[in-house]
Design an enzyme around this catalytic site. Sequence first.
Site, PDB file in Angstrom:
ATOM      1  N   LYS A   9     -12.799  54.625 -55.572  1.00 29.57           N
ATOM      2  CA  LYS A   9     -11.597  55.161 -54.937  1.00 29.57           C
ATOM      3  C   LYS A   9     -10.456  55.060 -55.936  1.00 29.57           C
ATOM      4  CE  LYS A   9      -9.278  52.844 -51.545  1.00 29.57           C
ATOM      5  NZ  LYS A   9      -7.952  52.595 -52.174  1.00 29.57           N
ATOM      6  N   ASP A  68      -8.539  46.891 -54.288  1.00 25.05           N
ATOM      7  CA  ASP A  68      -7.785  46.073 -55.245  1.00 25.05           C
ATOM      8  C   ASP A  68      -6.788  45.181 -54.509  1.00 25.05           C
ATOM      9  OD1 ASP A  68      -6.008  48.068 -54.546  1.00 25.05           O
ATOM     10  OD2 ASP A  68      -5.481  48.647 -56.588  1.00 25.05           O
ATOM     11  N   SER A  69      -6.753  45.298 -53.171  1.00 23.06           N
ATOM     12  CA  SER A  69      -6.010  44.335 -52.346  1.00 23.06           C
ATOM     13  C   SER A  69      -6.547  42.934 -52.596  1.00 23.06           C
ATOM     14  CB  SER A  69      -6.122  44.697 -50.866  1.00 23.06           C
ATOM     15  OG  SER A  69      -7.480  44.899 -50.511  1.00 23.06           O
ATOM     16  N   ASP A 129     -12.489  50.127 -55.590  1.00 20.68           N
ATOM     17  CA  ASP A 129     -11.207  50.640 -56.094  1.00 20.68           C
ATOM     18  C   ASP A 129     -11.158  50.646 -57.612  1.00 20.68           C
ATOM     19  OD1 ASP A 129      -9.551  51.521 -54.107  1.00 20.68           O
ATOM     20  OD2 ASP A 129      -8.579  49.586 -53.773  1.00 20.68           O
ATOM     21  N   GLU A 166      -2.724  56.360 -46.257  1.00 19.48           N
ATOM     22  CA  GLU A 166      -2.090  55.065 -45.953  1.00 19.48           C
ATOM     23  C   GLU A 166      -0.622  55.257 -45.587  1.00 19.48           C
ATOM     24  OE1 GLU A 166      -2.849  51.906 -48.769  1.00 19.48           O
ATOM     25  OE2 GLU A 166      -1.416  50.561 -47.791  1.00 19.48           O
ATOM     26  N   GLU A 193      -6.096  56.097 -56.461  1.00 16.04           N
ATOM     27  CA  GLU A 193      -4.839  56.495 -55.816  1.00 16.04           C
ATOM     28  C   GLU A 193      -4.200  57.664 -56.550  1.00 16.04           C
ATOM     29  OE1 GLU A 193      -2.244  53.082 -55.552  1.00 16.04           O
ATOM     30  OE2 GLU A 193      -3.789  51.855 -54.585  1.00 16.04           O
TER      31      GLU A 193
HETATM   32  O1  KIV Z   1      -7.028  47.901 -51.688  1.00 21.41           O
HETATM   33  C1  KIV Z   1      -7.265  48.151 -50.500  1.00 21.41           C
HETATM   34  O2  KIV Z   1      -7.684  47.289 -49.719  1.00 21.41           O
HETATM   35  C2  KIV Z   1      -7.035  49.517 -50.032  1.00 21.41           C
HETATM   36  C3  KIV Z   1      -7.026  49.752 -48.558  1.00 21.41           C
HETATM   37  C4  KIV Z   1      -5.846  49.129 -47.944  1.00 21.41           C
HETATM   38  C5  KIV Z   1      -7.153  51.180 -48.226  1.00 21.41           C
HETATM   39  O3  KIV Z   1      -6.845  50.392 -50.819  1.00 21.41           O
END
Ligand code: KIV
Length: 273
Positions: free
Chosen positions: A111, A42-43, A81, A180, A113
């Site tokens: 993924k 989600d970056s 994510d 992280e 969090e």
């Molecule tokens: O969103 C993302 O790119 C991430 C990584 C930095 C692990 O969660």
Amino acid sequence: MKQTAVSFRAAKGDHKLAMITAYDYSIARLMDGAADAILVGDSLGMVMMGLEDTLSVGMEDMIHHCAAVARAATSALVVCDMPFMSYQVSPQQACENAGRLVREGRAQAVKLEGGADFAPHVEAIVRASIPVMGHIGLTPQSLHSLGGYKVQGKSAAAAQKMLDDARALEQAGAFALVLECVPTPLAARVTEAVGIPTIGIGAGPHCDGQVLVWQDMLGITERLAPKFVKRFAPIGDAMRAAFADYAAEVRSGSFPGPEHGYGMDEELLEKIY
Ligand code: KIV
């Protein structure tokens, strides 16, 4: 060989795992074969959409980008994510949205969090046959409650909680864990405490694998890169120079040259005139 969540998990203790983020087809094609896993993180809110943080990224954004990456990945495992508020409400909501990422985005794993509080959510998704990668330490979706982007696990209580979270996520069925911004010795301790691979970002060399945002590792973003980023090639500088050269050549008339155009039959040309 196509990586799966099963082969990824089995790599622990055998070889280190390399994961890189990607958000589109062309870049994913370039890293497929090199990376064990491609993370549609989600970056993307920051590096693709120019947002300040990850909080406004939605399910449609993730599905759109994940589908493009999934079309490119013939060997890497595609992990997507779960965006902010797509799973936090309940295990049922988590399960439904993980299902959308798989069905519409063609993700092979998701993924999310969070630690032990989200074990029921992980369990529900795993029960639906969707592999889950956990993410603890600095969890950017909790930016406001953490008080900013900070290294986590620095007190004895916080370090113990991180160990407990890692064990709870493994117990819930997660096949791997992102760590992280975790102090190197604590990441090493978590890595030996769980039987699933830990994938570090700012968590030192003792994790079972590493992940980086591709724009950071190639110097594409203008934002200040965190300490843990290594710039593997100055591609951003090379791109900026190429864009400037192109614009200069268009303005001077030296591009396009004769070799970039298409000819035409002389007789036909005469008829037109
Ligand atoms: O969103 C993302 O790119 C991430 C990584 C930095 C692990 O969660």
